[in-house]
Design a protein around this motif. Structure first.
Motif, mmCIF file in Angstrom:
data_model
loop_
_atom_site.group_PDB
_atom_site.id
_atom_site.type_symbol
_atom_site.label_atom_id
_atom_site.label_comp_id
_atom_site.label_asym_id
_atom_site.label_seq_id
_atom_site.Cartn_x
_atom_site.Cartn_y
_atom_site.Cartn_z
ATOM 1 N N ARG A 9 131.317 -36.129 30.612
ATOM 2 C CA ARG A 9 131.742 -37.340 31.295
ATOM 3 C C ARG A 9 132.524 -38.040 30.403
ATOM 4 N N LEU A 10 132.155 -38.427 29.141
ATOM 5 C CA LEU A 10 133.267 -39.143 28.191
ATOM 6 C C LEU A 10 134.331 -38.518 27.855
ATOM 7 N N LEU A 11 134.544 -37.280 27.687
ATOM 8 C CA LEU A 11 135.585 -36.698 27.426
ATOM 9 C C LEU A 11 136.673 -36.833 28.532
ATOM 10 N N CYS A 12 136.065 -36.803 29.900
ATOM 11 C CA CYS A 12 136.989 -36.972 31.004
ATOM 12 C C CYS A 12 137.433 -38.325 31.403
ATOM 13 N N GLU A 13 136.845 -39.345 30.375
ATOM 14 C CA GLU A 13 137.183 -40.485 30.764
ATOM 15 C C GLU A 13 136.403 -41.050 32.067
ATOM 16 N N TYR A 14 135.533 -40.625 32.578
ATOM 17 C CA TYR A 14 134.637 -40.968 33.663
ATOM 18 C C TYR A 14 133.642 -42.122 33.217
ATOM 19 N N LEU A 15 133.090 -42.075 32.151
ATOM 20 C CA LEU A 15 132.172 -43.036 31.817
ATOM 21 C C LEU A 15 132.986 -43.687 30.746
ATOM 22 N N PRO A 16 132.629 -44.996 30.639
ATOM 23 C CA PRO A 16 132.966 -45.695 29.280
ATOM 24 C C PRO A 16 132.036 -45.339 27.806
ATOM 25 N N HIS A 26 128.490 -45.754 36.159
ATOM 26 C CA HIS A 26 128.142 -44.414 36.618
ATOM 27 C C HIS A 26 127.825 -44.647 38.079
ATOM 28 N N ALA A 27 126.921 -45.603 38.409
ATOM 29 C CA ALA A 27 126.523 -45.863 39.861
ATOM 30 C C ALA A 27 127.802 -46.355 40.769
ATOM 31 N N ARG A 28 128.591 -47.118 39.811
ATOM 32 C CA ARG A 28 129.782 -47.470 40.881
ATOM 33 C C ARG A 28 130.805 -46.528 41.139
ATOM 34 N N LYS A 29 130.749 -45.420 40.353
ATOM 35 C CA LYS A 29 131.751 -44.115 40.581
ATOM 36 C C LYS A 29 130.990 -43.155 41.479
ATOM 37 N N VAL A 30 129.813 -43.202 41.753
ATOM 38 C CA VAL A 30 129.094 -42.427 42.555
ATOM 39 C C VAL A 30 129.293 -43.012 43.866
ATOM 40 N N ASN A 31 129.145 -44.304 43.967
ATOM 41 C CA ASN A 31 129.197 -45.054 45.350
ATOM 42 C C ASN A 31 130.778 -44.951 45.917
ATOM 43 N N GLU A 32 131.716 -45.023 44.821
ATOM 44 C CA GLU A 32 133.024 -45.105 45.526
ATOM 45 C C GLU A 32 133.322 -43.521 45.935
ATOM 46 N N PHE A 33 132.603 -42.407 45.490
ATOM 47 C CA PHE A 33 132.978 -41.075 45.857
ATOM 48 C C PHE A 33 132.437 -41.011 47.276
ATOM 49 N N SER A 34 131.108 -41.602 47.350
ATOM 50 C CA SER A 34 130.284 -41.648 48.811
ATOM 51 C C SER A 34 131.536 -42.282 49.645
ATOM 52 N N ASP A 35 131.895 -43.229 49.398
ATOM 53 C CA ASP A 35 133.116 -43.855 50.196
ATOM 54 C C ASP A 35 134.323 -43.002 50.719
ATOM 55 N N PHE A 36 134.562 -41.982 49.976
ATOM 56 C CA PHE A 36 135.426 -41.121 50.200
ATOM 57 C C PHE A 36 134.898 -40.022 50.761
ATOM 58 N N VAL A 37 133.766 -39.668 50.784
ATOM 59 C CA VAL A 37 133.151 -38.622 51.695
ATOM 60 C C VAL A 37 133.246 -39.291 53.238
ATOM 61 N N LEU A 152 121.609 -34.868 43.950
ATOM 62 C CA LEU A 152 122.646 -34.027 44.111
ATOM 63 C C LEU A 152 124.233 -34.802 44.729
ATOM 64 N N ARG A 153 123.912 -36.158 45.098
ATOM 65 C CA ARG A 153 124.970 -36.815 45.122
ATOM 66 C C ARG A 153 125.646 -37.037 43.970
ATOM 67 N N GLN A 154 124.823 -37.232 42.956
ATOM 68 C CA GLN A 154 125.373 -37.699 41.354
ATOM 69 C C GLN A 154 126.206 -36.233 41.166
ATOM 70 N N VAL A 155 125.687 -35.115 41.178
ATOM 71 C CA VAL A 155 126.258 -34.000 40.823
ATOM 72 C C VAL A 155 127.602 -33.964 41.398
ATOM 73 N N GLU A 156 127.658 -34.247 42.606
ATOM 74 C CA GLU A 156 128.899 -33.932 43.476
ATOM 75 C C GLU A 156 129.921 -34.948 42.979
ATOM 76 N N THR A 159 131.350 -34.168 39.614
ATOM 77 C CA THR A 159 132.130 -33.184 39.678
ATOM 78 C C THR A 159 133.607 -33.308 39.998
ATOM 79 N N TYR A 160 133.417 -34.179 41.152
ATOM 80 C CA TYR A 160 134.808 -34.835 41.664
ATOM 81 C C TYR A 160 135.545 -35.436 40.529
ATOM 82 N N TRP A 161 135.077 -36.401 39.809
ATOM 83 C CA TRP A 161 135.841 -37.178 38.949
ATOM 84 C C TRP A 161 136.161 -36.382 37.754
#
Length: 296
Positions: A9-16, A26-37, A152-156, A159-161
């Protein structure tokens, strides 16, 4: 272990890098992906030819994988969503067969991380790589199953990011004509000519061109390597970053030189059979590390 997933997660610059900021981000990015869904997947229109073609092809590709996980709807649907949404948000690339192999590598890692947190320990990493559907199902459905909907939402989302980041690094491998992959095969030929000229000559005499490594390049050896070795290779690639595709060519060359003695004694049919399974049946992470460290 779960350390791998967090480092990815860190190497992909997904988390600070700041540990104190990670939970909120992390919570913000999970919610953002939920909006994409909601915006892309739930609003999908199968009357639109492009969208119908994408979801149809993804539906054909995922069941072709041998791991048990690909045959359980609970996990197939998230992979479909990730691939579909990424393709719609990157219309210049869209969806191409082979993306599923890369995205699935990340899904397996993040799923294993969650199962490990549920108390399965190191067994989680073996479990997600099994081909035994009954064994996987026995753990997943016992006592109502260890995984919550939030997990499961977090895993998804992870994976996306993270998987999507790698797809973005490698867009040339997926655009029309797959020019990036063809370029990698040509570079491998040049490298092999220098590293093992005798093998290169033997392959040529047998009428074997390195086009058979097309899949090695396109799917990053995910189809040739057992799950645990593929994860070890991803550790290295993510540390390298966007240029890891250059290093991947050297890994493929190391595999070829490792098979050199055997291949030189084979005819065309034997060579083509051998390169489909370039990994020893008893290969360990130590073997993978030797391949990575091979001096070309």
């Amino acid at each position: 272990s779960g350390i791998n997933a967090e480092v990815w997660r860190l190497l992909c610059e997904y988390l600070p890098s700041s540990a104190s900021r990670r939970p909120k981000e992390h919570a913000r990015k999970v919610n953002e992906f939920s909006d994409f869904v909601t915006r892309y997947f739930d609003a999908m229109s199968l009357n639109v030819i492009q969208e119908k073609a994408i979801i149809h092809q993804i539906g054909l590709d995922l069941p072709r994988h041998r791991l048990a996980l690909y045959h359980i709807p609970l996990f197939v649907k998230p992979l479909e969503r990730v691939l579909y949404i990424w393709s719609l948000r990157h219309p210049a690339v869209g969806y191409v067969q082979g993306m599923d192999d890369i995205i699935a590598s990340f899904y397996l890692a993040f799923l294993a991380d969650q199962l490990e947190r549920c108390g399965l320990g190191a067994e989680a990493w073996t479990l997600v790589g099994t081909t035994d559907e009954k064994a996987l199902g026995a753990v997943l459905w016992s006592n109502g199953g260890p995984l919550t909907e939030a997990m499961l939402r977090q895993v998804e989302a992870d994976t996306y990011w993270c998987g999507g980041k790698v797809l973005a690094w490698a867009q040339d491998n997926f655009v029309h004509g797959l020019r990036g992959v063809h370029g990698m095969v040509l570079k491998l030929q040049e490298l092999l000519d220098k590293a093992d000229c005798d093998l290169s000559v033997h392959l040529h005499e047998q009428g074997v061109e390195l086009q058979f490594t097309f899949q090695w390049m396109h799917c990053l050896l995910t189809r040739e390597l057992p799950y645990h070795l593929s994860m070890r290779l991803w550790d290295t690639y993510l540390c390298i970053g966007p240029s890891f595709y250059e290093f991947h060519i050297y890994v493929c060359c190391a595999l070829m030189t490792g098979l050199s003695a055997a291949l030189k004694a084979m005819d065309t049919e034997g060579i083509l059979a051998a390169v489909k399974k370039p990994v020893p049946s008893n290969a360990t992470s130590g073997w993978m590390e030797e391949v990575i460290a091979t001096e070309i």
